[in-house]
Design a protein around this motif. Structure first.
Motif, PDB file in Angstrom:
ATOM      1  N   MET A 185       9.268   8.203 -15.094  1.00 27.41           N
ATOM      2  CA  MET A 185       8.241   9.133 -14.315  1.00 27.41           C
ATOM      3  C   MET A 185       7.669   8.378 -13.054  1.00 27.41           C
ATOM      4  N   SER A 186       7.433   9.339 -11.986  1.00 25.70           N
ATOM      5  CA  SER A 186       6.682   8.739 -10.826  1.00 25.70           C
ATOM      6  C   SER A 186       5.084   8.738 -11.161  1.00 25.70           C
ATOM      7  N   CYS A 187       4.467   7.638 -10.807  1.00 31.36           N
ATOM      8  CA  CYS A 187       3.017   7.797 -10.807  1.00 31.36           C
ATOM      9  C   CYS A 187       2.270   7.532  -9.340  1.00 31.36           C
ATOM     10  N   PRO A 188       1.065   7.972  -9.430  1.00 36.84           N
ATOM     11  CA  PRO A 188       0.511   7.621  -8.026  1.00 36.84           C
ATOM     12  C   PRO A 188       0.136   6.238  -7.927  1.00 36.84           C
ATOM     13  N   PRO A 189       0.208   5.584  -6.568  1.00 40.93           N
ATOM     14  CA  PRO A 189      -0.020   4.341  -6.477  1.00 40.93           C
ATOM     15  C   PRO A 189      -1.534   3.748  -6.560  1.00 40.93           C
ATOM     16  N   VAL A 190      -2.164   2.945  -6.815  1.00 41.57           N
ATOM     17  CA  VAL A 190      -3.643   2.713  -6.983  1.00 41.57           C
ATOM     18  C   VAL A 190      -4.072   1.935  -5.750  1.00 41.57           C
ATOM     19  N   VAL A 191      -4.875   2.364  -4.917  1.00 45.16           N
ATOM     20  CA  VAL A 191      -5.678   1.810  -3.874  1.00 45.16           C
ATOM     21  C   VAL A 191      -7.031   1.875  -4.272  1.00 45.16           C
ATOM     22  N   ASP A 192      -7.838   0.746  -3.868  1.00 48.22           N
ATOM     23  CA  ASP A 192      -9.283   0.973  -4.470  1.00 48.22           C
ATOM     24  C   ASP A 192     -10.088   1.552  -3.236  1.00 48.22           C
ATOM     25  N   ALA A 193     -11.108   1.623  -3.652  1.00 40.49           N
ATOM     26  CA  ALA A 193     -12.350   2.548  -2.789  1.00 40.49           C
ATOM     27  C   ALA A 193     -12.434   1.935  -1.581  1.00 40.49           C
ATOM     28  N   TYR A 194     -12.459   0.688  -1.494  1.00 38.05           N
ATOM     29  CA  TYR A 194     -12.575   0.039  -0.173  1.00 38.05           C
ATOM     30  C   TYR A 194     -11.530   0.511   0.862  1.00 38.05           C
ATOM     31  N   TYR A 195     -10.264   0.579   0.228  1.00 34.32           N
ATOM     32  CA  TYR A 195      -9.065   0.813   1.012  1.00 34.32           C
ATOM     33  C   TYR A 195      -9.011   2.263   1.526  1.00 34.32           C
ATOM     34  N   LEU A 196      -9.505   3.069   0.620  1.00 35.48           N
ATOM     35  CA  LEU A 196      -9.600   4.499   0.734  1.00 35.48           C
ATOM     36  C   LEU A 196     -10.552   4.657   2.075  1.00 35.48           C
ATOM     37  N   LYS A 197     -11.383   3.986   2.133  1.00 34.61           N
ATOM     38  CA  LYS A 197     -12.650   3.999   3.225  1.00 34.61           C
ATOM     39  C   LYS A 197     -11.979   3.571   4.363  1.00 34.61           C
ATOM     40  N   GLU A 198     -11.225   2.613   4.485  1.00 30.69           N
ATOM     41  CA  GLU A 198     -10.699   1.898   5.556  1.00 30.69           C
ATOM     42  C   GLU A 198      -9.609   3.214   6.303  1.00 30.69           C
ATOM     43  N   ILE A 199      -9.138   3.654   5.322  1.00 36.52           N
ATOM     44  CA  ILE A 199      -8.053   4.825   5.731  1.00 36.52           C
ATOM     45  C   ILE A 199      -8.765   5.834   6.455  1.00 36.52           C
ATOM     46  N   GLU A 200     -10.093   6.473   5.937  1.00 36.63           N
ATOM     47  CA  GLU A 200     -10.654   7.255   6.753  1.00 36.63           C
ATOM     48  C   GLU A 200     -11.245   7.004   8.038  1.00 36.63           C
ATOM     49  N   ARG A 201     -11.395   5.599   7.995  1.00 35.34           N
ATOM     50  CA  ARG A 201     -12.123   5.221   9.398  1.00 35.34           C
ATOM     51  C   ARG A 201     -10.974   4.931  10.275  1.00 35.34           C
ATOM     52  N   ALA A 202      -9.736   4.672   9.785  1.00 37.74           N
ATOM     53  CA  ALA A 202      -8.526   4.424  10.838  1.00 37.74           C
ATOM     54  C   ALA A 202      -8.152   5.770  11.116  1.00 37.74           C
ATOM     55  N   ARG A 203      -8.257   6.756  10.274  1.00 41.22           N
ATOM     56  CA  ARG A 203      -7.995   8.125  10.466  1.00 41.22           C
ATOM     57  C   ARG A 203      -8.683   8.856  11.561  1.00 41.22           C
ATOM     58  N   ARG A 204     -10.147   8.292  11.688  1.00 42.31           N
ATOM     59  CA  ARG A 204     -11.017   8.789  12.902  1.00 42.31           C
ATOM     60  C   ARG A 204     -10.734   8.043  14.190  1.00 42.31           C
ATOM     61  N   ASP A 205     -10.212   6.641  14.006  1.00 44.02           N
ATOM     62  CA  ASP A 205      -9.757   6.135  15.092  1.00 44.02           C
ATOM     63  C   ASP A 205      -8.357   6.403  15.933  1.00 44.02           C
ATOM     64  N   LEU A 206      -7.779   7.021  15.054  1.00 46.77           N
ATOM     65  CA  LEU A 206      -6.329   7.345  15.278  1.00 46.77           C
ATOM     66  C   LEU A 206      -6.581   8.819  16.261  1.00 46.77           C
ATOM     67  N   ARG A 207      -7.517   9.624  15.684  1.00 50.42           N
ATOM     68  CA  ARG A 207      -7.663  10.897  16.136  1.00 50.42           C
ATOM     69  C   ARG A 207      -8.162  10.809  17.730  1.00 50.42           C
ATOM     70  N   ALA A 208      -9.145   9.611  17.931  1.00 48.31           N
ATOM     71  CA  ALA A 208      -9.678   9.384  18.997  1.00 48.31           C
ATOM     72  C   ALA A 208      -8.531   8.688  20.134  1.00 48.31           C
ATOM     73  N   LEU A 209      -8.031   7.958  19.486  1.00 51.86           N
ATOM     74  CA  LEU A 209      -6.820   7.060  20.284  1.00 51.86           C
ATOM     75  C   LEU A 209      -5.706   8.038  20.798  1.00 51.86           C
ATOM     76  N   ILE A 210      -5.241   8.955  19.769  1.00 50.97           N
ATOM     77  CA  ILE A 210      -4.148   9.829  20.436  1.00 50.97           C
ATOM     78  C   ILE A 210      -4.797  10.874  20.939  1.00 50.97           C
ATOM     79  N   TYR A 211      -6.028  11.402  21.062  1.00 44.79           N
ATOM     80  CA  TYR A 211      -6.509  12.314  22.119  1.00 44.79           C
ATOM     81  C   TYR A 211      -6.553  11.485  23.466  1.00 44.79           C
ATOM     82  N   SER A 212      -7.027  10.425  23.516  1.00 46.60           N
ATOM     83  CA  SER A 212      -7.405   9.574  24.841  1.00 46.60           C
ATOM     84  C   SER A 212      -6.109   9.351  25.557  1.00 46.60           C
ATOM     85  N   LYS A 213      -5.279   8.850  24.619  1.00 45.25           N
ATOM     86  CA  LYS A 213      -3.781   8.422  25.173  1.00 45.25           C
ATOM     87  C   LYS A 213      -2.721   9.611  25.257  1.00 45.25           C
TER      88      LYS A 213
END
Ligand code: HEM
Length: 248
Positions: free
Chosen positions: A1-29
């Protein structure tokens, strides 16, 4: 059976920060189309039988990136590198897939559920695993079935051509699929069903979607019902972005 991978809380926060940076970058470029294509080409090499390829960041390898099928990705990889420099804990595999999800979102497309935790690989898959735009129905099915994807996924994901354009110097094809190539909507399917091209692009593999009865049913459905297209696209894109990711 497949199970979800585990990433820690810090990694999840970094993903959300990267998501915001990507939004800005994709818009500006204004680079949503190439970011979406980069995510697709990293993922679309997956082979369900051998469990090789897939969204593992290998497209950043110079040898893979320089292949004919990947022409034009240097800038997209460089832009992602700017985000990576600020969030070095994130894997390239996650970053490229996150960029694809954000590209669809910021151009008006559906929200795609993103689950982080992909591992990076420096092993590039063989050449020739991505679809060849000069071919037809059988080829499309062979390539996507190899990934473990369905006819419905093929049609929904082809709707990615609502964004961007073909460049003669990259693929030998030229032009845009829709009148507004920076807007993610269902006009790709509407244009496919028109007999006149209005000067818009239809690759042989786009035309193939009207040459198979199962494909055609979905093309008509998505041309009629944008909400259904968005719902199915989001599900298929999530599948593509997670090929081989949670099954090992
Ligand atoms: C562009 C082929 C599926 C997203 C292109 C180009 C070709 C191509 C030949 C032009 C590249 C260039 O000259 O710059 C195909 C074939 C597919 C396929 C044969 C098989 C079904 C997909 C999928 C997605 C996608 C599944 C995403 C979900 C894009 C985007 C562009 C593009 C966004 C525009 C890139 C830009 O503007 O730079 N594709 N593609 N394609 N493709 Fe596909």
């Amino acid at each position: 059976m497949s199970c979800p991978p585990v990433v820690d809380a810090y990694y999840l926060k970094e993903i959300e920060r990267a998501r915001r940076d990507l939004r800005a970058l994709i818009y500006s470029k204004q680079c949503a189309p190439i970011m979406l294509r980069l995510a697709w080409h990293d993922a679309g090499t997956y082979d369900a039988k051998t469990k090789t390829g897939g969204p593992n960041g290998s497209i950043r390898n110079e040898e893979e990136c320089k292949r004919d099928e990947n022409k034009g990705f240097e800038k997209a990889i460089e832009f992602c590198g700017e985000v990576m420099a600020k969030h070095p804990k994130i894997t390239y595999a996650d970053l490229y897939q996150l960029a694809g999800v954000v590209a669809v979102e910021v151009t008006g497309g559906p929200t795609i559920d993103f689950v982080p935790g992909r591992k990076d690989s420096l092993v590039s898959p063989n050449k020739g695993l991505l679809p060849d735009a000069r071919k037809g129905v059988r080829h499309l099915k062979d390539i996507f079935y190899r990934m473990g994807l369905s006819d419905k996924d093929i049609v929904a994901l082809s709707g990615g051509h609502t964004l961007g354009k073909a460049h003669n110097e990259r693929s030998g094809f030229d032009g845009e699929w829709t009148e507004d190539p920076m807007k993610f909507d269902n006009t790709y399917f509407k244009e496919l069903l028109k007999n006149k091209s209005n000067g818009l692009l239809k690759l042989p593999t786009d035309k193939a979607l009207t040459e198979d009865l199962t494909f055609l049913c979905y093309v008509k459905l998505y041309a009629d019902e944008e909400e259904t297209f968005f719902k199915d696209y989001a599900a298929s894109h999530k599948k593509l972005s997670e090929l081989g990711f949670r099954s090992s």
